[in-house]
Design an enzyme around this catalytic site. Sequence first.
Site, PDB file in Angstrom:
ATOM      1  N   GLY A  70      -7.984 -25.562  11.175  1.00 30.80           N
ATOM      2  CA  GLY A  70      -7.861 -25.516   9.775  1.00 30.80           C
ATOM      3  C   GLY A  70      -6.355 -25.119   9.436  1.00 30.80           C
ATOM      4  O   GLY A  70      -5.669 -25.119  10.416  1.00 30.80           O
ATOM      5  N   LYS A 110       1.448  -9.963  10.832  1.00 25.16           N
ATOM      6  CA  LYS A 110       2.399  -8.863  11.116  1.00 25.16           C
ATOM      7  C   LYS A 110       1.924  -8.163  12.150  1.00 25.16           C
ATOM      8  O   LYS A 110       2.872  -7.588  13.106  1.00 25.16           O
ATOM      9  CB  LYS A 110       2.547  -7.691  10.052  1.00 25.16           C
ATOM     10  CG  LYS A 110       1.364  -7.232   9.331  1.00 25.16           C
ATOM     11  CD  LYS A 110       1.166  -5.718   9.627  1.00 25.16           C
ATOM     12  CE  LYS A 110       0.006  -5.207   9.142  1.00 25.16           C
ATOM     13  NZ  LYS A 110      -0.626  -3.860  10.008  1.00 25.16           N
ATOM     14  N   GLU A 119     -11.833  -7.836   6.256  1.00 25.44           N
ATOM     15  CA  GLU A 119     -12.173  -7.958   4.867  1.00 25.44           C
ATOM     16  C   GLU A 119     -13.110  -9.083   4.620  1.00 25.44           C
ATOM     17  O   GLU A 119     -13.374 -10.117   5.191  1.00 25.44           O
ATOM     18  CB  GLU A 119     -10.704  -8.313   4.211  1.00 25.44           C
ATOM     19  CG  GLU A 119      -9.867  -7.191   4.045  1.00 25.44           C
ATOM     20  CD  GLU A 119      -8.353  -7.308   3.372  1.00 25.44           C
ATOM     21  OE1 GLU A 119      -8.453  -8.292   2.737  1.00 25.44           O
ATOM     22  OE2 GLU A 119      -7.595  -6.785   3.804  1.00 25.44           O
ATOM     23  N   LYS A 148      -6.267  -2.148  19.512  1.00 24.98           N
ATOM     24  CA  LYS A 148      -6.213  -2.816  18.168  1.00 24.98           C
ATOM     25  C   LYS A 148      -5.448  -4.116  18.170  1.00 24.98           C
ATOM     26  O   LYS A 148      -5.828  -5.268  17.716  1.00 24.98           O
ATOM     27  CB  LYS A 148      -5.722  -1.950  17.217  1.00 24.98           C
ATOM     28  CG  LYS A 148      -5.427  -2.291  15.768  1.00 24.98           C
ATOM     29  CD  LYS A 148      -6.867  -3.074  15.230  1.00 24.98           C
ATOM     30  CE  LYS A 148      -6.581  -3.688  13.885  1.00 24.98           C
ATOM     31  NZ  LYS A 148      -7.746  -4.420  13.532  1.00 24.98           N
ATOM     32  N   VAL A 158      -8.726  -0.699   3.674  1.00 25.74           N
ATOM     33  CA  VAL A 158      -9.166   0.334   4.773  1.00 25.74           C
ATOM     34  C   VAL A 158      -9.748   1.617   3.956  1.00 25.74           C
ATOM     35  O   VAL A 158     -11.014   2.040   4.349  1.00 25.74           O
ATOM     36  CB  VAL A 158      -8.299   0.495   5.887  1.00 25.74           C
ATOM     37  CG1 VAL A 158      -8.855   1.608   6.872  1.00 25.74           C
ATOM     38  CG2 VAL A 158      -8.103  -0.590   6.594  1.00 25.74           C
ATOM     39  N   LYS A 207      -8.753 -15.385   2.908  1.00 22.56           N
ATOM     40  CA  LYS A 207     -10.070 -15.769   3.512  1.00 22.56           C
ATOM     41  C   LYS A 207     -11.280 -15.392   2.496  1.00 22.56           C
ATOM     42  O   LYS A 207     -10.960 -14.708   1.480  1.00 22.56           O
ATOM     43  CB  LYS A 207     -10.373 -14.791   4.681  1.00 22.56           C
ATOM     44  CG  LYS A 207     -10.309 -13.215   4.278  1.00 22.56           C
ATOM     45  CD  LYS A 207     -10.541 -12.345   5.482  1.00 22.56           C
ATOM     46  CE  LYS A 207     -11.742 -12.723   6.208  1.00 22.56           C
ATOM     47  NZ  LYS A 207     -12.227 -11.505   7.506  1.00 22.56           N
ATOM     48  N   CYS A 259      -2.991  -8.570   8.225  1.00 19.70           N
ATOM     49  CA  CYS A 259      -3.015  -7.890   9.497  1.00 19.70           C
ATOM     50  C   CYS A 259      -2.398  -8.939  10.574  1.00 19.70           C
ATOM     51  O   CYS A 259      -1.554  -8.789  11.344  1.00 19.70           O
ATOM     52  CB  CYS A 259      -4.411  -7.725   9.869  1.00 19.70           C
ATOM     53  SG  CYS A 259      -4.994  -6.226   8.708  1.00 19.70           S
ATOM     54  N   LEU A 291     -13.058 -20.459  16.060  1.00 17.95           N
ATOM     55  CA  LEU A 291     -12.622 -21.543  16.726  1.00 17.95           C
ATOM     56  C   LEU A 291     -12.802 -22.936  15.747  1.00 17.95           C
ATOM     57  O   LEU A 291     -13.479 -23.896  16.010  1.00 17.95           O
ATOM     58  CB  LEU A 291     -13.486 -22.058  17.841  1.00 17.95           C
ATOM     59  CG  LEU A 291     -13.009 -22.525  19.110  1.00 17.95           C
ATOM     60  CD1 LEU A 291     -11.686 -22.134  19.681  1.00 17.95           C
ATOM     61  CD2 LEU A 291     -14.306 -22.729  20.102  1.00 17.95           C
TER      62      LEU A 291
HETATM   63  P1  NAD Z   1      -3.272  -1.476   1.532  1.00 16.39           P
HETATM   64  O1  NAD Z   1      -1.944  -1.815   1.541  1.00 16.39           O
HETATM   65  O2  NAD Z   1      -4.333  -1.950   1.057  1.00 16.39           O
HETATM   66  O3  NAD Z   1      -3.424   0.330   1.201  1.00 16.39           O
HETATM   67  C1  NAD Z   1      -2.384   1.472   1.832  1.00 16.39           C
HETATM   68  C2  NAD Z   1      -2.585   2.444   0.735  1.00 16.39           C
HETATM   69  O4  NAD Z   1      -1.810   3.422   1.249  1.00 16.39           O
HETATM   70  C3  NAD Z   1      -2.023   2.066  -0.666  1.00 16.39           C
HETATM   71  O5  NAD Z   1      -3.141   2.350  -1.720  1.00 16.39           O
HETATM   72  C4  NAD Z   1      -0.872   2.746  -0.922  1.00 16.39           C
HETATM   73  O6  NAD Z   1      -0.635   3.441  -2.318  1.00 16.39           O
HETATM   74  C5  NAD Z   1      -1.167   4.012  -0.013  1.00 16.39           C
HETATM   75  N1  NAD Z   1       0.012   4.924   0.677  1.00 16.39           N
HETATM   76  C6  NAD Z   1       1.254   4.480   0.756  1.00 16.39           C
HETATM   77  N2  NAD Z   1       1.946   5.704   1.059  1.00 16.39           N
HETATM   78  C7  NAD Z   1       1.017   6.792   0.999  1.00 16.39           C
HETATM   79  C8  NAD Z   1       1.349   8.213   1.114  1.00 16.39           C
HETATM   80  N3  NAD Z   1       2.570   8.682   1.661  1.00 16.39           N
HETATM   81  N4  NAD Z   1       0.413   9.085   0.884  1.00 16.39           N
HETATM   82  C9  NAD Z   1      -0.972   8.505   0.271  1.00 16.39           C
HETATM   83  N5  NAD Z   1      -1.179   7.029   0.196  1.00 16.39           N
HETATM   84  C10 NAD Z   1      -0.018   6.309   0.501  1.00 16.39           C
HETATM   85  O7  NAD Z   1      -3.227  -1.440   3.144  1.00 16.39           O
HETATM   86  P2  NAD Z   1      -4.895  -1.842   4.156  1.00 16.39           P
HETATM   87  O8  NAD Z   1      -4.932  -3.238   4.047  1.00 16.39           O
HETATM   88  O9  NAD Z   1      -5.802  -0.690   3.596  1.00 16.39           O
HETATM   89  O10 NAD Z   1      -4.337  -1.366   5.660  1.00 16.39           O
HETATM   90  C11 NAD Z   1      -3.970  -0.029   6.000  1.00 16.39           C
HETATM   91  C12 NAD Z   1      -3.855   0.045   7.356  1.00 16.39           C
HETATM   92  O11 NAD Z   1      -4.892  -0.338   8.236  1.00 16.39           O
HETATM   93  C13 NAD Z   1      -2.665  -0.850   7.894  1.00 16.39           C
HETATM   94  O12 NAD Z   1      -2.149  -0.451   9.051  1.00 16.39           O
HETATM   95  C14 NAD Z   1      -3.462  -2.277   8.388  1.00 16.39           C
HETATM   96  O13 NAD Z   1      -2.734  -3.077   9.455  1.00 16.39           O
HETATM   97  C15 NAD Z   1      -4.685  -1.411   8.994  1.00 16.39           C
HETATM   98  N6  NAD Z   1      -5.728  -2.288   8.768  1.00 16.39           N
HETATM   99  C16 NAD Z   1      -6.213  -3.269   7.802  1.00 16.39           C
HETATM  100  C17 NAD Z   1      -7.194  -3.934   7.872  1.00 16.39           C
HETATM  101  C18 NAD Z   1      -7.489  -4.918   6.759  1.00 16.39           C
HETATM  102  O14 NAD Z   1      -8.420  -5.662   6.948  1.00 16.39           O
HETATM  103  N7  NAD Z   1      -6.907  -4.471   5.508  1.00 16.39           N
HETATM  104  C19 NAD Z   1      -8.201  -3.826   8.949  1.00 16.39           C
HETATM  105  C20 NAD Z   1      -7.949  -3.109   9.952  1.00 16.39           C
HETATM  106  C21 NAD Z   1      -6.816  -2.089  10.018  1.00 16.39           C
END
Ligand code: NAD
Length: 447
Positions: free
Chosen positions: A254, A264, A153, A205, A11, A324, A261, A251
């Site tokens: 599979g 959890k 993603e 969300k 993100v 995916k 996401c 829909l």
């Molecule tokens: P990710 O694990 O890819 O990235 C998290 C990053 O945060 C890592 O690089 C980690 O090193 C960093 N981090 C951890 N602690 C830190 C700190 N104290 N200071 C600075 N950086 C720190 O996670 P993500 O997939 O990008 O998801 C992030 C959030 O967004 C989650 O809550 C997730 O549920 C939500 N989200 C994810 C998606 C997705 O498709 N991946 C979509 C929507 C929402």
Amino acid sequence: MRLTVIGTGYVGTVHAACMADIGHEVLGIDIDAERIASLSAGRAPIHEAGLSELLARTVASGRLRFSTSLAAGALFATTHFVCVGTPQRSDSDAADLRFVDAVIDGLAPHLRHGSLVVGKSTVPVGTAERLARRLAGAATGAEVAWNPEFLREGSAVQDTMHPERLVVGVTSERADAVLREVYEPMLRAGVPYVSTDPATAELVKVAANSFLATKISFINAMSEVCEAAGADATVLARAIGADSRIGPLFLEPGLGFGGSCFPKDIRAFAARAEELGAGAAVVFLHEVDRINTRQRLRTVETSRRLLGGSVMARRIGVLGAAFKPGSDDVRDSPALAVAMALQEQGAFVRVHDPEALDNARAACPELAYALDIPKACEDADLVLHLTSWPEYRRIDPVALAAVVREPLLLDARTGLDEPSWRAAGWTVHALGRPMRRTPELASGGAS
Ligand code: NAD
């Protein structure tokens, strides 16, 4: 505007690069020094369409820089986006908020007066309010808002530049004005902007993800019934999806959902609702989760039956490791879960993926991997289609039949063109489609 983006994962990297591209000056911050070094050199740490070019361009422009220091970030800007992970806790279904809390605690002593901390991470309802209280003691005049992220993603850059909606949860007009300014180009382009309180924004969300996960598990539950009844779930999906109240997206019967996401998020939502005394309202999410997990077992069990009752010492070519298509993310990947289960039952499994091999190797070093599709399927007794990459729809089934030991395919994503595979001599099974019985199925353990 000057902004920081804290947490440069899937993100944060995309958000930081997109914000720089629309004209802001952005400082991306992460505790992972290796990641920060790579990003500073303009190299994307993840596979996302368009991200490499965008990152190279925005870093070269000087508008996007990176640091490992929260203190430097607090001085650099007064608007901070928090994009750190919120994984499932190891001891319960609830979200682990220690990364979010660490960011707040790390920023607090350094924040400039009037700073706005904007959460983008997916969190349990009530988190923004709790963090605002946590900040209040340490930083004067700082405010917390929530702006949940909806990017997918595989199309994360496109989704960030052209979102279907923006949702902000704010407690003041000032915070709302700041966020309107951040997203001004999107608002000018007519993107719907929903400004509400933080609790509603947080819930939007998890409600959206719960709805989508439910839709996927619904069609997979129908798929199980179709298979038992000798009916075709893909036709059923097409027919019910033609109803505009239902719609065709999400829909596809599979192997179900995975990734970092949906699984959890629905568990954390149910756990939070329970804490709030509203657990009964979302008890169905447990069933959604169970149906989803069952698709992995169903794929393993069908593979076993197709191979005559045991996979021991049989060779299985696996197409797909990412959770995916379009992503190199293997977190809670259904494909890898199936590959691992088959390997544990004694099969020799070789996995192909166009983008996720490095991550898959790191997550499951026990499995064998192949850089190309024919190598993964060489001498295979069974080929499994587990991630619906477009590359797999372009496979020439005649050429692939020449490299396998047995032209036997289980399409667990119901995405391959069954007639052309059959015409090339393959025996094809797809989850949720009527089973065409092979001689082994007719005589051995088939039910
Ligand atoms: P990710 O694990 O890819 O990235 C998290 C990053 O945060 C890592 O690089 C980690 O090193 C960093 N981090 C951890 N602690 C830190 C700190 N104290 N200071 C600075 N950086 C720190 O996670 P993500 O997939 O990008 O998801 C992030 C959030 O967004 C989650 O809550 C997730 O549920 C939500 N989200 C994810 C998606 C997705 O498709 N991946 C979509 C929507 C929402």
